[in-house]
Enzyme design. Structure first.
Site, PDB file in Angstrom:
ATOM      1  N   VAL A  79      -6.861 -10.772  -5.608  1.00  0.00           N
ATOM      2  CA  VAL A  79      -5.362 -11.509  -5.137  1.00  0.00           C
ATOM      3  C   VAL A  79      -4.925 -10.404  -3.761  1.00  0.00           C
ATOM      4  CG1 VAL A  79      -3.040 -11.782  -5.600  1.00  0.00           C
ATOM      5  CG2 VAL A  79      -4.695 -12.066  -7.486  1.00  0.00           C
ATOM      6  N   CYS A  80      -5.301  -9.294  -3.770  1.00  0.00           N
ATOM      7  CA  CYS A  80      -4.979  -8.524  -2.837  1.00  0.00           C
ATOM      8  C   CYS A  80      -5.705  -8.961  -1.527  1.00  0.00           C
ATOM      9  CB  CYS A  80      -5.132  -6.997  -3.010  1.00  0.00           C
ATOM     10  SG  CYS A  80      -4.070  -6.369  -4.302  1.00  0.00           S
ATOM     11  N   ASP A  81      -6.992  -9.162  -1.454  1.00  0.00           N
ATOM     12  CA  ASP A  81      -7.991  -9.697  -0.632  1.00  0.00           C
ATOM     13  C   ASP A  81      -7.238 -10.809   0.173  1.00  0.00           C
ATOM     14  OD1 ASP A  81     -11.111  -9.627   0.429  1.00  0.00           O
ATOM     15  OD2 ASP A  81     -10.287 -11.597  -0.064  1.00  0.00           O
TER      16      ASP A  81
END
Length: 169
Positions: free
Chosen positions: A62-64
């Site tokens: 998700v951060c990516d």
């Protein structure tokens, strides 16, 4: 230091946020974080309209995706600066950006002091990571948009944050 519970979860587990919760119309708190070359950056290092995207770790899906999405918007030359901040080490952030081919998002590391995390109220006490959140700051350093994402493994409202930044231009 303020501690708040009941605002966010991470993988369904309740999390304690540490630091001062910021709100729309607040003066954006200053902070110190490390750039990829280990030099210090502050809020004042970046002028104009800024989107600050806080993520737990760039090495997660998700951060990516969050960092890629805001990078896409930054490449459209809207006139705002995108800053992604996490507690990843500056070396890991630099490696990740190179591997991902991202050159329009500024990454800052809050691993040393959690200065940003405490100032914006996003330190997850149980994990010593930053809670997923997005802040839009205008050219006069006023906060115009805030999102503390309720579940740390879900995406923020990209459209709302980008619209808030565009409205300031």
């Amino acid at each position: 230091m303020n501690e708040r519970t009941g605002l966010v979860t991470f993988k369904g587990n309740p999390i304690t946020l540490v630091g001062n919760q910021v709100k729309v119309s607040d003066q954006a708190p200053n902070f110190q974080a490390l750039q990829n070359d280990l030099s210090i950056a502050t809020l004042d290092s970046f002028k104009g309209v800024r989107i600050i995207s806080a993520v737990p770790s760039l090495d997660t899906g998700v951060c990516d995706a969050q960092t890629h999405r805001f990078n896409e918007e930054a490449t459209k030359a809207h006139g705002f600066t995108v800053i992604t901040i996490s507690v990843d080490l500056p070396f890991a952030q630099k490696r990740w950006c190179g591997a991902a081919g991202l050159d329009n998002v500024i990454t800052l590391s809050d691993h040393r002091d959690l200065s940003f995390g405490y100032a914006y109220g996003v330190v997850m006490k149980e994990l010593r990571l930053l809670a997923r959140s997005v802040f839009v700051i205008d050219a006069q350093d006023k906060i115009t948009y805030v999102e503390y994402v309720p579940e740390g493994t879900t995406h923020p409202n990209y459209d709302a944050a980008i619209a808030a930044a565009k409205a300031l231009l």
